[in-house]
Structures are given as structure tokens and as C-alpha cells.
Design an enzyme around this catalytic site. Structure first.
Site, PDB file in Angstrom:
ATOM      1  CB  SER A 124      -0.958   0.009   1.195  1.00 35.80           C
ATOM      2  OG  SER A 124      -2.042  -0.864   0.967  1.00 35.80           O
ATOM      3  CE  LYS A 133      -4.603   1.864  -0.583  1.00 33.23           C
ATOM      4  NZ  LYS A 133      -3.944   0.570  -0.390  1.00 33.23           N
ATOM      5  CB  SER A 185      -4.601   1.311   3.778  1.00 32.75           C
ATOM      6  OG  SER A 185      -3.667   0.950   2.775  1.00 32.75           O
ATOM      7  CG  ASN A 205      -6.674  -1.972  -1.328  1.00 33.71           C
ATOM      8  OD1 ASN A 205      -5.807  -1.212  -0.906  1.00 33.71           O
ATOM      9  ND2 ASN A 205      -6.594  -3.279  -1.148  1.00 33.71           N
ATOM     10  CB  THR A 236       1.290   1.087   7.131  1.00 33.97           C
ATOM     11  OG1 THR A 236      -0.122   1.236   6.902  1.00 33.97           O
ATOM     12  CG2 THR A 236       1.662   1.821   8.405  1.00 33.97           C
TER      13      THR A 236
END
Length: 484
Positions: free
Chosen positions: A74, A77, A318, A320, A431
């Protein structure tokens, strides 16, 4: 194996040693512990790319395999959202529209009704109900044509490149559509919330509630009240059959988000409910995937919050699906193609505008869920440095998880980490985690007040995630305590 060292600006010999790939010799400092950190047994057989730089000058302070491309999870991102803020703009809003190619005659709409999605991953059932209410407020009670559900703003590729099959039913592996729905304010689009409650009597079946309520999915409920904590849900591939099995402790409940097969059709199901609630009857068919005519008249519209607000739940939690929606939205804006490929090209163009070389990395999706994504710590620190120069940087920086802050939408994925350390409420970072992959990249201020950027990506470790995260935390503490 070479481990770079922290460089004082005048330490020419150490800098030359780093440049040539040798092992610099410096006096013992708190930062020399980074060599020791990278020698931890948890990293035996693993590959790590680590880079630390001065956020103001961009100068390298420590590096280890800085150009080695690894799976970022991730941490990708960071690149996707930075590019989106540039390409789409901080004020960008997704839209969902109701249109018609007919005319209203009294309480009748003579043509088709088009529900057109422009990629909004934050739509909830209440928003679709509000669209139906807007239509009702125009006096419409009957649609004499079809209900056309238009998701053509994005392509029909529902999953990213090489997404794992065993992620398919999870909330983080949900299918991507230009017309979708989220069951919550975390905006887990393309999923339903399944709540199971175990009765007090052992052996009795659990009760099940689905939100938003829909008959689009079917249940095979073999779960019972009992010991063992073995309760779980899977969705059978290619279907919306949810299979509940195992045991849930008596009197307990479990809440789980499960993705659906074809979220566009879930939206159609829910919107038909919303129309019925308003007393609106559709006489024609339900048509999935039809395009709205360019001459259609706009009847009602819903807009999302601006992007500079949406990136907070996206980065903190996070998310998606939100990331994939942004990628395809960038493709639609720059190439009139709502595809991941066009979105990746838009991200590459953003990098070029920052003086960065997109040929040094590989990106195939927006979220980092694919193992085909490859980035180095140099790539990520380059992005962090470039982003810090943008006019929208403050909003983006504040959207990053903040270490040790207990508030969920402040601390995000770092809220339980680094509490009681000098990194708490200091570290702003993203993270990333997959099996055998862990990453942490962001900004931190050292003891002397200097802002640093850093990235640590670890691949191919066979330990569980906890020891690797502990090493990342040790890195953050070391950086926060550094002083010249």
C-alpha cells in the site's frame, strides 16, 4: 553486503565510501544503529530497500539498496494519491447522475431513466435514496421506459492485474465499478456488511443481518453458536452465494465486510428499492451497462466531497477501492479512457512533470494490491520530496496516518504504533503489508527540528508481520531522536 551510513555534510570520506558502495566508517551515534537494525535475524533471506533524506535539501543521509525495486504493497498509494491531487485537483468531486431521454407528462416520464455513475466510491444507499427523492420531488411517479444502469465511465475490468484469487471476497479486494455502493463511511465500496449473532444456546444457527438490506446475495448459513472461534464467511467465485460456517461464541456477534460479484448490479437492486420507496414505478426493463445519450436531460445529481477530503479516509485506512477509482478517473480525464492503463500513464506524466523518471518503477494498479507493482525506496522518497513542494501538500500530509494518535481518522493504520516514543504524533507515514511484504514511508522530524523523508520496503521475509513492523518502529524512533 553494503550498508550506507549517516553523513555529516563535511564527512567527505564517508560520502565517497557510500558513493562507491563501500562501508563507511563513522563514530558511534544513535543513527549507527540502522546498520544493526538491518542485520536483525527477522530479515534473514529478505531484501530491504531503505533510504533516508533531508526533506529540505533532498540530500541522502542513509541508504541501503536504494534503487532495488520491490513490491511496495500500500505504499503505492503515496504515488497514486499525489498524482491524483495534481491531475484531478484538490477540489475534484465524483458525480452520480439521474438523466432521461424522454419528457415528463404529468407524473409520467415517457423515456428511459438513466442512472449514470462517474466513479464515486463513496456512494451509500442513502445517497441513492436521495437521488430517488429528487426525482420524486419533480412529480415523477412512473417511468414508461427502461431503467438503464450506466457504469461505462470506467471499463469493465473489475479486478486489478494479478490480484490474488484468495482476496476476491474480501473488502480490500472488492470489484471496481464506475457505479458502486459502500455500506459505511470508511467507503469500502463494492461490499456488504454481514453481521452474525450467536444465540445463547450452543448448536443453534447464528442469525444474520445484511447492510444495506438486499436480496442480491444469497446465504448458505452453516454457522452455529459454539466454542472455538472458527466462524467465517466466503463468497463462492462468480456468484453472490455467501457461505457462513464455523462456530461463534454464544452471545457474541461478528461484523464482516464481504465483496459482491458485479457491484453495478447491486446498485441497480438498491436503486430499484429506493425508487419503490418513493412510489416510483418503472414499467420497462432493467438494463445493465447501457450508455447514457449525450442529449439526455439531467434530472438529479449527487456529488462527493472534494478530493482533498476524500484522501483522508483513503490514506488513513488504506482504502483500495478508492485508490483504484482515482486511478481510472485520472485515465478518464487525461485520455478519455477509464482504465487502469490510462491512469498509470497519467501517473507517469505527473512524475515527469516533477523531474522524475517513471521508467525506474512498475505500476499496474492504484492500490498496491498487485504483486506486479515494483518501486524502490529512492522512488518513494523522490515522490515524498516532490509532493512537499506542491500547493496542496498540507492537505495530503495531514491525510497520512500519524503515529500513536488514538483517533482512528487521525492515527489511521499507525494509531497503535509508537505510542510513548519521540515518533508519536511526529511520524506521518503510509504503511503497507502483504504476505512477505512490509513497507513504511513518510516524514518525521528529528530532535534538532529537521524534517526527514524516508522509505523502508521489506520483501521475502518468512516471519510474520510483527517483527518487521517492530524494525520499522525502531527506524522511526532512531530518526526522531537524531541530532547533529
Amino acid at each position: 553486503m553494503h550498508f550506507g551510513r549517516w553523513l555529516h555534510p563535511l564527512t567527505l570520506l564517508a560520502g565517497l565510501s557510500l558513493l562507491l558502495g563501500g562501508c563507511a566508517s563513522v563514530s558511534q551515534t544513535s543513527m549507527a544503529s540502522l546498520d544493526h537494525l538491518l542485520a536483525d535475524p527477522a530479515l534473514n533471506g529478505a531484501t530491504v530497500s531503505l533510504m533516508v533524506r533531508d526533506a529540505r535539501s533532498g540530500s541522502t543521509l542513509y541508504q541501503h539498496n536504494p534503487r532495488t525495486r520491490l513490491i511496495p504493497a500500500s505504499n503505492l498509494k503515496l504515488l497514486t494519491t499525489a498524482a491524483a491531487m495534481d491531475v484531478l485537483g484538490p477540489q475534484y468531486r465524483f458525480a452520480t447522475q439521474l438523466l432521461s431521454n424522454g419528457a415528463q407528462q404529468g407524473d409520467r416520464l415517457t423515456g428511459n431513466l438513466y442512472l449514470r455513475g462517474l466513479g464515486d466510491p463513496t456512494m451509500q444507499f442513502a445517497d441513492y435514496q436521495a437521488l430517488a427523492a429528487q426525482l420524486a420531488s419533480l412529480g415523477v411517479r412512473q417511468v414508461q421506459g427502461d431503467l438503464v444502469v450506466d457504469d461505462t465511465w470506467f471499463d469493465a475490468e473489475r479486478l486489478g492485474v494479478d490480484w490474488a484469487q484468495d482476496d476476491e471476497s474480501t473488502y480490500y479486494g472488492a470489484q471496481i465499478s464506475a457505479l458502486t455502493v459502500s455500506p459505511n463511511t470508511d467507503f469500502d465500496a463494492g461490499t456488504l456488511l454481514v453481521t452474525a449473532r450467536a444465540p445463547a444456546v450452543v448448536g443453534q444457527p447464528v442469525s444474520v443481518e445484511i447492510s444495506p438490506a438486499t436480496d442480491y446475495v444469497q446465504l448458505s448459513n452453516r454457522a452455529v453458536s459454539g466454542p472455538g472461534n472458527t466462524y467465517g464467511i466466503t463468497r463462492q467465485h462468480g456468484t453472490n452465494l455467501l457461505q457462513l460456517s464455523g462456530a461463534l461464541a454464544p452471545g457474541k456477534q461478528s461484523r464482516q465486510w464481504v465483496s459482491v460479484w458485479e457491484p453495478t448490479q447491486l446498485v441497480a437492486n438498491l436503486f430499484e428499492q429506493a425508487l419503490a420507496q418513493q412510489g416510483i414505478q418503472v414499467l420497462g426493463r432493467r438494463v445493465i451497462g447501457g450508455a447514457s445519450p449525450t442529449t439526455a436531460l439531467l434530472l438529479a445529481e449527487h456529488h462527493s466531497a472534494p478530493l482533498q477530503q476524500l484522501i483522508t479516509p483513503l490514506l488513513k485506512l488504506s482504502n483500495n477501492n478508492m485508490s483504484e477509482a482515482l486511478l481510472k478517473a485520472m485515465g478518464r480525464k487525461t485520455a478519455n479512457a477509464g482504465t487502469a492503463q490510462a491512469g498509470v500513464a497519467a501517473v507517469a506524466a505527473f512524475m515527469k512533470r516533477q523531474g522524475l523518471d517513471p521508467a525506474t518503477l512498475s505500476q499496474v494498479d492504484g492500490s498496491g494490491l498487485s504483486r506486479r507493482n515494483l518501486l524502490s525506496s529512492q522512488n518513494l522518497t523522490d515522490v515524498l520530496l516532490a509532493t512537499a513542494k506542491q500547493p496542496w501538500f498540507d492537505a495530503w500530509y495531514n491525510a497520512l496516518p500519524i503515529a500513536g494518535n488514538a483517533d482512528r481518522l487521525t492515527g489511521g493504520s499507525l494509531r497503535y504504533r509508537l505510542r510513548g516514543t519521540a515518533a508519536a504524533n511526529n511520524l506521518h507515514a503510509k504503511t503497507g503489508s502483504m504476505a512477505g511484504v512490509s513497507s513504511l514511508s513518510g516524514y518525521i522530524t528529528d530532535a534538532g527540528g529537521r524534517r526527514l523523508v524516508f522509505s523502508m520496503i521489506s520483501n521475502n521475509h518468512v516471519s510474520d508481520a510483527a517483527p518487521i513492523r517492530a524494525l520499522e518502529d525502531r527506524l522511526a524512533v532512531a530518526l526522531s531522536q537524531w541530532h547533529d
